[in-house]
Every structure is written in C-alpha cells, then in structure tokens.
Design an enzyme around this catalytic site. Structure first.
Site, short mmCIF file in Angstrom:
data_model
loop_
_atom_site.label_atom_id
_atom_site.label_comp_id
_atom_site.label_asym_id
_atom_site.label_seq_id
_atom_site.Cartn_x
_atom_site.Cartn_y
_atom_site.Cartn_z
CG ASP A 48 -1.91 -1.22 1.45
OD1 ASP A 48 -1.93 -2.23 0.54
OD2 ASP A 48 -2.47 -1.33 2.42
CD GLU A 233 -6.55 -3.87 4.97
OE1 GLU A 233 -5.83 -4.50 5.62
OE2 GLU A 233 -6.32 -3.99 3.94
#
Length: 529
Positions: A48, A233
């Site tokens: 990420d 998330e």
C-alpha cells in the site's frame, strides 16, 4: 527514454533493516516485467501507498515496504521522490520496523501552522500518522494496533518519533485498529482522522487541534456492500466539487476491501455523501443485498487497491495513487528481485453520470504531457468484418499509450489484443460486448498465468454504448494494462506477465463489421519512426 525508476545504489537504498537482519541476496531477475511507467522499489516487497504529498516542488511517496526480503513482513515505510510523478528516486527507508513494532499504513500532512508544536512557525513540520503493530517486548500485547506519530523538520529526509506513543488507542486494545487518513477540516479549524476497525468493518472518525490529542467524532459502517470476513482498510475522506461546481461539493469516502473485491480478492470501494465535520452520511446506497456491481468501485480490474489522495497539492485537481496488486496472489507474482508496484497517479473528478455522482479517474497532466511530447502513429479508418488485423511492425512495443474509438456496425464483439504475439496465441484482450453492453478484459492468454490459481482471468464492467460507439484510453506497460473509458467512470487495471516478444497489437471484430475510426498509438519504450 530512460527507465522511469531511478534508484539509489544498493548500499544506500536499503537501510534500517532492524536488529541483526540484512537484505536477502538478489535472486534471478525478471527485467522483462520491470515497469517503465509505474514506480517499483529496486528490490524487496512493496504494497500500500502511504502518505503521498507535495511539498516545495517535490512529490513524496511512502509505501509499505520490507527492507529485508521480497515477501510481506518487517513492515516499514519505504520512500521515493519525484518532481514529475514519472521519474522516481528511491530514498532511504523513512520509518523502519524495530524489535518491538512494525510500521503499518498512514498519512503525512504538512503542518503549515505548526499546530503540533513539533516545529516552528518558520520551519513547520511534516507529520506522519501511522499504525504501530506491537511485538513481544513492547508496552502493549503482541499484535495490538494503535496510531503513532513521527515528524520531520528537514523536508522528509529524516523522521523523529513523537514522545507520546501511541497518540491514539482503542479501549480495549484492538488487533485491527489501523490506517489513519488525516486531513485539515477548514470549516471547523481542526484535523480529522479516519481510521478503521478493519474486521468490524467500521470507519472511526476523530478530531484534533494539535495532531497528538484526539477526540472521537462518529462511526460509519458497516454499510453498503459488506460480506462475511470482509476487511475495510485504508480509508480516505475528502471533498470534491460535483461536475466542477464548487457550490455543489460532495464528500467521498474511499476504502480498500479485502476479500470480496469486484474482481475477486482485494478492491477499492467508495461512497459519495456529505460530511458536517462530525458525521459522514452516504447518499444513494443500493438496497441491502444488491449485487456487488450495483455499488461504486474505483476500479473493476483485479489490481488496484489501497488508493489514497496526495496531500498538499497546489493544483485544484485532486490526485490519487494506489497499489497495483491483489492480496489473492501478491506473494506469488513472478517478479524478482522486487514484488509490488504502484498504479499511475490519476486525477480524480466527481461527475454526474447516469443520474448520479460517480468518481472518475484520468491520467495526470505529467503523464499526458509525456505522451503529447512524442510522435504518434495513426491507424484511423481501419475496417474489419469478422476477422483480425495485425498492426504493422512500426506499432510494435512493450510500453505504449493507445487512444482509440470504434463504431460497431453489427459486430457482437470488437476490440484489440495488446502485448500480443504475431500469431495471436498470446495477448491480453480488450473487448466490448455489444450484446451484453459490457467492457471485458481477458488475460487468460496474456502470458504467464499459472503462478496462482487465484489469478483471475476475465474482468467485466457494465458500460452502455447503445449506438455501438466505444472510446477507450489504454495504457500498456511491461507488466500491466490500464483501460479507461472516455469520461473516466470505468477503469480496469490488471497485471499481466507476457514474454518479451509479445509486443504486437491485433484489432478484431466478431460476427459483424467494426470501424476503428480513430486509433492513435504512442510508443513510450523506443523512438518512433
């Protein structure tokens, strides 16, 4: 053109690897799949993006990084910088893991008015809010997640931990409290943090005047598309004008979901609604139990996750970047000595389409300037009737930009194969199905596909074209294909792993005639004749 990724020497690019750990030795490399347009670290694992921001003429990108090996673990913040979002320079590890905690995702903000008191009015700090995951020997039990803070007074070159650590916890402690997304809420004159309790799934909102002391505002969720075992998330909450009108401002909440993404595994979902400084309220949610396709997805491909906006942009156009990967098979992708890469940075706009606001993506101005500066090949007016046409050698390339429009005169399906071999046995199909009114990306014959049984083959999205007119923008890199509709409301991002000699384009039309009345190809990996 030189390689987009410009890395530091190995001795300086990988540092702060933790106690008694050294980087893994280089394995056999796969340069044929090292992207030209998309950022990758020189080596090791990346997922990420974290805290991208613009400051003093430089774009900063942080990301989840394992400094030790090309596999998930030892989570730290890698760091890269760029002045044009194309040529990236890999920097030292910004926030390294330690013996007592790993560093998960978060945000960086420019504390312009020194609200934190961590800098001075003349030298305000950069402030990183991130998730600490505690290990054995830490003050909290192993696995507990909480929000921590670090700051920089030298434009992001070095970072100092805040004496107060963590700055935000749940009571009782949680193993799933993570991913702070932080922004300045000007109407209220305070900072807002969006975090998740990932397995609830719920977004928790907090406010602060100084970035270190946080007060609870509200919860959002579970809401919209939720399935058993789904994690939320990487929340991002930000305003956008609807149809470019500042008087019609909406708020967008962007989330990564895993599993149950629209193409399998992980994906990026968003909600459009309002935010009054305390509560986010979504608008136009489909009825409970609706098909996943009824909800709003940032991307309908398999490989766009954890999208996050850039902070501190001087332009009015918001910019986002995501991880080009999927948790279903990220550990198995056949690249070496690195695993993981970023999507292209994309401009975001909120547009009314089919009677409702939709989040649209377009390649940012730096990429478009790169394409415009190079000569283009034109294949306008190509007509096919139930057949295939191999474009000539001058259109061969592994990295290219394709701007195309086709008019289907009775054909059932039509489109192009990219990264194809001349015989058509290998290639990624980009097709419009006139009977079903869907855009389909098929990577079942794209090259190497058997490294994981979860490497999904077909990705489909509704895209009405009642007159048979279809316009697409296709960006092809050494190991990826990104396909965007003309208005940016439809995006499909997919990894592919073709052989190096699969560098052809094949146009096709099935069961009827198609006119490719516009096809402009710009090769980005070699000079054009």
């Amino acid at each position: 053109m030189n390689d987009i990724n410009d890395h530091l020497p190995e001795s300086t690019a990988v540092q702060a690897t933790g106690p008694q750990q050294q980087p893994a030795p280089l394995q056999a490399t796969t340069p044929q799949w090292r992207p030209l347009l998309h950022y990758t670290p020189r080596r090791n694992w990346m997922n990420d993006p974290n805290g991208p921001f613009f400051h003093k003429g430089v774009y900063h990108l942080f990301y989840q990084y394992n400094p030790v090996a090309p596999e998930w673990g030892n989570m730290s913040w890698g760091h890269a910088t760029s002045t044009d979002l194309l040529h990236w320079h890999e920097q030292d590890v910004a926030l390294p893991f330690s013996a007592t905690k790993d560093i998960f995702s978060g945000t960086v903000v420019v504390d312009t008015h020194n609200t934190s008191g961590l800098g001075t009015p003349d030298n305000p700090p950069l402030v990183a809010l991130y998730t600490s995951v505690f290990k054995q020997g830490a003050p909290r039990a192993p696995g507990v997640q909480a929000q921590s803070l670090a700051y920089s007074l030298d434009d992001g070159r070095t970072w100092k931990p805040c004496q107060k650590d963590p700055v935000l916890t749940l009571s009782p402690d949680s193993l799933h409290f993570r991913d702070p997304g932080v922004f300045w809420y000007a109407p209220g004159g305070y900072w807002v943090m969006a975090t998740v309790v990932a397995n609830a799934p719920v977004v928790k909102l907090y406010k602060s005047s100084n970035l270190t002391d946080w007060t609870f505002l509200s919860d959002f969720g579970p809401a919209g598309f939720v399935r058993s075992g789904m994690l939320w998330e990487m929340p991002s909450l930000f305003p956008l004008p609807l149809d470019g009108n500042p008087a019609q401002q909406k708020w967008v909440l962007m989330l990564g979901v895993n599993p149950w993404g629209i193409a399998g595994g992980s994906g990026s979902l968003y909600f459009v609604g309002s935010f009054d400084g305390t509560t986010f309220r979504p608008e136009g949610l489909p009825p409970k139990g609706s098909d996943p396709a009824a909800h709003d997805w940032l991307d309908h491909g398999a490989d766009h996750y954890a999208a996050i906006p850039f902070a501190g942009l001087p332009e009015n156009t918001p910019l986002t970047i995501g991880w080009m990967g999927n948790w279903d098979y990220a550990a198995q992708v056949p690249t070496s000595p690195w695993k993981g890469q970023m999507t292209l940075p994309m401009d975001m706009a909120l547009r009314t389409i089919d009677g409702r606001p939709q989040l649209c993506l377009e390649p940012d101005r730096h990429y478009m300037a790169l394409v415009a500066a190079r000569p283009a090949l034109s294949f306008d007016g190509l007509q096919l009737s139930s057949g295939r046409h191999l474009l000539p050698d001058r259109a061969r390339g592994q990295v290219m930009d394709i701007d195309m429009s086709m008019h289907m005169h009775g054909a059932d399906r039509a489109g192009i194969f990219v990264r194809a071999t001349a015989d058509g046995r290998i290639g990624t199909s980009i097709a419009y199905d006139m009977k079903k009114h869907v855009l389909v990306i098929d990577r079942s014959h794209s090259g190497l596909t058997d490294f994981s049984p979860k490497f999904s083959q077909e990705h489909i999205v509704n895209m009405p074209a009642p007159t048979g007119e279809v316009s697409l923008h296709v960006i092809v890199d050494r190991n990826s294909v990104e396909v965007l509709s003309r208005n940016g409301s439809v995006v499909i991002t997919d990894l592919v792993f073709p052989p190096a000699d699969a560098d052809r384009i094949i146009a096709f039309s099935e069961n009827g005639m198609t006119e490719f009345w516009h096809m402009k190809i710009t090769l980005l990996d070699r000079d054009q004749e």
